[in-house]
Design an enzyme around this catalytic site. Structure first.
Site, PDB file in Angstrom:
ATOM      1  N   THR A 117     -15.367  15.813  -3.166  1.00  0.00           N
ATOM      2  CA  THR A 117     -16.318  16.745  -3.773  1.00  0.00           C
ATOM      3  C   THR A 117     -15.604  17.775  -4.638  1.00  0.00           C
ATOM      4  OG1 THR A 117     -17.912  18.519  -3.295  1.00  0.00           O
ATOM      5  CG2 THR A 117     -16.301  18.026  -1.581  1.00  0.00           C
ATOM      6  N   SER A 153     -22.801  23.119  -2.844  1.00  0.00           N
ATOM      7  CA  SER A 153     -23.528  22.087  -3.587  1.00  0.00           C
ATOM      8  C   SER A 153     -24.920  22.575  -3.961  1.00  0.00           C
ATOM      9  CB  SER A 153     -23.626  20.815  -2.751  1.00  0.00           C
ATOM     10  OG  SER A 153     -22.337  20.349  -2.407  1.00  0.00           O
ATOM     11  N   ASP A 155     -21.878  13.824 -13.325  1.00  0.00           N
ATOM     12  CA  ASP A 155     -20.576  13.162 -13.234  1.00  0.00           C
ATOM     13  C   ASP A 155     -20.697  11.701 -12.792  1.00  0.00           C
ATOM     14  OD1 ASP A 155     -19.531  15.662 -13.893  1.00  0.00           O
ATOM     15  OD2 ASP A 155     -19.252  16.230 -11.802  1.00  0.00           O
ATOM     16  N   ARG A 196     -46.380  18.713 -11.180  1.00  0.00           N
ATOM     17  CA  ARG A 196     -45.578  19.617 -12.006  1.00  0.00           C
ATOM     18  C   ARG A 196     -45.691  19.333 -13.495  1.00  0.00           C
ATOM     19  NH1 ARG A 196     -40.146  20.137  -8.181  1.00  0.00           N
ATOM     20  NH2 ARG A 196     -41.099  21.562  -6.677  1.00  0.00           N
ATOM     21  N   HIS A 250     -35.648  21.226 -14.492  1.00  0.00           N
ATOM     22  CA  HIS A 250     -35.440  21.374 -13.058  1.00  0.00           C
ATOM     23  C   HIS A 250     -34.857  20.141 -12.378  1.00  0.00           C
ATOM     24  CE1 HIS A 250     -36.129  22.764  -8.981  1.00  0.00           C
ATOM     25  NE2 HIS A 250     -36.981  21.782  -8.737  1.00  0.00           N
ATOM     26  N   GLU A 257     -30.175  12.805  -6.228  1.00  0.00           N
ATOM     27  CA  GLU A 257     -30.626  12.950  -7.610  1.00  0.00           C
ATOM     28  C   GLU A 257     -29.811  12.096  -8.575  1.00  0.00           C
ATOM     29  OE1 GLU A 257     -31.839  16.474 -10.818  1.00  0.00           O
ATOM     30  OE2 GLU A 257     -30.994  17.021  -8.867  1.00  0.00           O
ATOM     31  N   LEU A 279     -35.753  16.772  -1.393  1.00  0.00           N
ATOM     32  CA  LEU A 279     -34.964  16.898  -0.166  1.00  0.00           C
ATOM     33  C   LEU A 279     -35.190  15.703   0.746  1.00  0.00           C
ATOM     34  CD1 LEU A 279     -35.232  20.707   0.765  1.00  0.00           C
ATOM     35  CD2 LEU A 279     -33.443  19.505  -0.514  1.00  0.00           C
TER      36      LEU A 279
END
Length: 664
Positions: free
Chosen positions: A91, A98, A275, A340, A407, A440, A457
């Site tokens: 990491t 994070s 990344d 949203r 977002h 994600e 989540l």
């Protein structure tokens, strides 16, 4: 925490001068490791100069390596360690730094603590929220696993907010309904006040300390190690001392998060630089649906800081300059708790039509002061603090100025519901051996064209666990790790050296800002073909400007200039695929709203009975996933498409939700 800093200590005492290069050889030094590396299971890591005498490489061997230590990465890592696998977790941040820590609203699960609920209703809402671009087998898996996943978190010690009778408190959230959209608003979002991500990440981190996982903290993953179409690990830079490390493993899990920082205004951490997405692109593998970028309706005006959807779930309302609760016009049933994408577009239309707030009429207000102060203090304490710091607003007395802000990335690395990375060959999905993705960074695709709030989540914990389970099903601890070429990773080191000594005319910060502003201006809430085409040309030009970069720090110890430049390369690859995918998609679906193509283009016109209609050929409709590839040398983007998976894992238990017109 087992193994933290152990690898850095291997080279400690041989640090580089800030402006020096690596010596040609390294003296032998022993260092006791509790984990197994190299051919000799009791030996320390091996130092090789096969790639370059200037950049000696430290080689390690594990059963599995997880890249990223947010919610998904931690859940995958300790799941593998729990199953007996010798696991490394790499990491670039300390785990509790994070971006998972920034999630506020909650995690969805049909527990039924507030009213009767059913995971199949959650499944329906998620499919509908995805605008029928989500893969229904993966959505089936996620929503069915949700209740057990939340109970598991509770058993790990996650301090959920409670009802008076001690059950997990569940709030209303956007796009959530009962009885397949016919039973009114659901209360399905389990929360820890408005700091759910913080609590989740610390809970998972605490749990991970029970297991013998080896953490490589503040290591920047450079590239995947690919051999004959298989993934055999990663090559990484130790930011602390500048050493290069090849971590060879039979299984590699990518959990590096999103690429929100391709945009100028976003709620993401500055470390959300895509990344893993870029590593997959450089490996010649496709990314999926990157054009679908979620704009959260309520980012603080001028700052971009997130104001959770939980505010509206607790009873907050959006108002325009006339004091009108305008969402009643756009979503008569769900109102402020529509999905949203619907709310963000509605806010943008209000501003465009002159009903925005403030001197520039360029935002709207989120009103909370009609709610009881004790409710704000107990359910939304973080928001009260954030609004005061970043907007100077006392939420008990005045509204918060808000504006749609980037977002979340619905797209990412294509996977199946087991977390296995896919490529599409001759019309068929094929698994990339040894490679997994979750969180994600991945695109399962459970979110399709638009993610429902509080499903992210859930995505992290369900698919982080799924990756560990999938590896445990197909491998055993101690299985032979495939070999790699002696010069594996050579191109990565050459690129690093080129950037370290880059002496062009453009600063990294300048080029990054130009990219971010171009994405903000050319691929926003509403999109139009001519602007997207201009954006494609602009981003391609900026990609070409990477060869004109200038870096200033020539050292290897804590060279943040170098790391930020590596991150910019990654962001550019994500930006290219995002804007070219958006320009090519000639329809409006979910978060992708085209003003020149305002309707959703499916295989049938679902606004009418499909009886008697002729199904459109695959090439003539847009209910399909975009697969994007980039030629790293030229920046040319190539697009392909793969079909959406409509079948669930068990049609008898959970029926497919057929496409329909989406309204709230």
């Amino acid at each position: 925490m087992a193994g933290v800093g152990a690898v850095s200590r291997l080279l400690r005492g041989r640090r580089l001068a800030l402006t020096g290069a690596w010596p040609g050889t390294l003296q032998k030094q022993t260092c006791g490791f509790h984990f197994s590396v190299g051919e000799n299971k009791k030996a320390s890591a091996k130092v090789s100069d096969a790639i370059s005498t200037q950049y000696p490489v430290v080689d390690h061997e594990f059963d599995a390596v997880v890249v990223g230590a947010g919610g998904a990465g931690l859940r995958a890592a300790f799941g593998l360690s729990e199953a007996g696998f010798n696991t490394a977790c790499l990491t670039k941040l300390f785990p509790t730094r994070s971006h998972t820590v920034a999630a506020q609203g909650g995690i969805n699960a049909a527990l039924g603590n507030m009213e009767e609920d059913n995971w199949r209703w959650h499944f329906y809402d998620t499919v509908k929220g995805s605008d029928w671009l989500g893969d229904q087998d993966a959505i089936h898996y996620m929503t069915e696993q949700a209740p057990a996943s939340v109970v598991e978190l509770e058993n790990y010690g996650m301090p959920f907010s409670r009802t008076e009778d001690g059950k997990i408190y569940q709030r209303a959230f956007g796009g959530q309904s009962l009885k397949f959209g016919k039973g009114g608003q659901a209360h399905r979002c389990c929360c820890v006040a408005d700091r759910t991500g913080h609590s989740l990440l610390h809970t998972l981190y605490g749990r991970s300390l029970r297991y013998d996982t080896s953490y490589f903290v503040e290591y920047f993953a450079l590239d995947l190690l690919m051999e004959n179409g298989e993934c055999r690990g990663v090559i990484a830079l130790c930011i602390e001392d500048g050493s290069i490390h090849r971590i060879r493993a039979k299984n590699t899990v990518i959990a590096t998060g999103g690429y929100g920082r391709t945009y100028f205004s976003c709620t993401s951490a500055h470390t959300s630089t895509g990344d893993g997405t870029a590593m997959v692109t450089r490996a010649g593998l496709p990314c999926q649906d990157l054009e679908f970028v979620q704009f959260h309706p309520t980012g603080i005006y001028g700052a971009g800081c997130l104001i959770t959807e939980g505010c509206r779930g607790e009873g907050g309302i959006l108002i325009n300059s006339q004091g009108e609760r305008f969402m009643e016009r756009y979503a008569p049933v769900a109102k402020d708790l529509a999905s949203r994408d619907v709310v963000s577009r509605s806010m943008t239309l209000e501003i465009r039509e002159g009903r925005g707030c403030g001197p520039e009429k360029d935002h709207v207000y989120l009103q909370l002061h009609h709610l009881p102060p004790e409710q704000l203090a107990t359910r939304l304490p973080g928001i009260s603090e954030t609004a005061m710091i970043f907007a100077g607003v006392d939420v008990t007395k005045e509204p918060i100025p808000v504006l749609p802000t980037v977002h979340y990335n619905m797209g990412g690395i294509p996977t199946n519901y087991k977390g296995q990375v896919l490529k599409h060959v001759n019309g068929q999905d094929q698994i990339v051996p040894g490679l997994y993705a979750c969180g994600e960074a991945a695109c399962a695709s459970v979110h399709g064209a638009n993610r429902l709030g509080a499903n992210s989540l859930l995505d992290l914990v369900v698919f982080g666990r799924a990756c560990a389970l999938s590896i445990a099903e197909s491998c055993r601890p101690g299985d032979k790790v495939p070999s790699i070429k002696a010069n594996a990773g050579e191109e990565s080191v050459m690129n690093l050296d080129k950037l370290r000594f880059a002496d062009g005319s453009i600063r990294t910060s300048e080029l990054r800002l130009n990219m971010q502003k171009s994405m903000q201006n050319h691929a926003a809430v509403f999109r139009v073909g001519s602007v997207l085409q201009e954006g494609c040309e602009k981003i391609s030009q900026l990609y070409g400007d990477l060869k004109h970069l200038k870096t200033f720090d020539r050292g290897m110890v804590w060279n943040t200039d170098l790391v930020e430049t590596l991150e910019l390369q990654n962001l550019m690859l994500c930006a290219l695929q995002t804007i070219y995918g958006a320009e090519a998609r000639k329809e409006s679906r979910g978060a992708h709203a085209r003003e020149d193509y305002k309707v959703r283009v499916d295989e049938y016109d679902y606004s009418k009975p499909i009886q008697g209609q002729q199904k459109k050929p695959f090439g003539e409709h847009w209910r399909k996933h975009t697969l994007s590839y980039v030629d790293i040398k030229t920046g040319k983007v190539t697009l392909e498409y793969r079909p959406v998976i409509d079948k669930t894992l068990n049609e008898a238990d959970c029926a497919t939700v057929p496409p329909a017109i989406r309204s709230y």
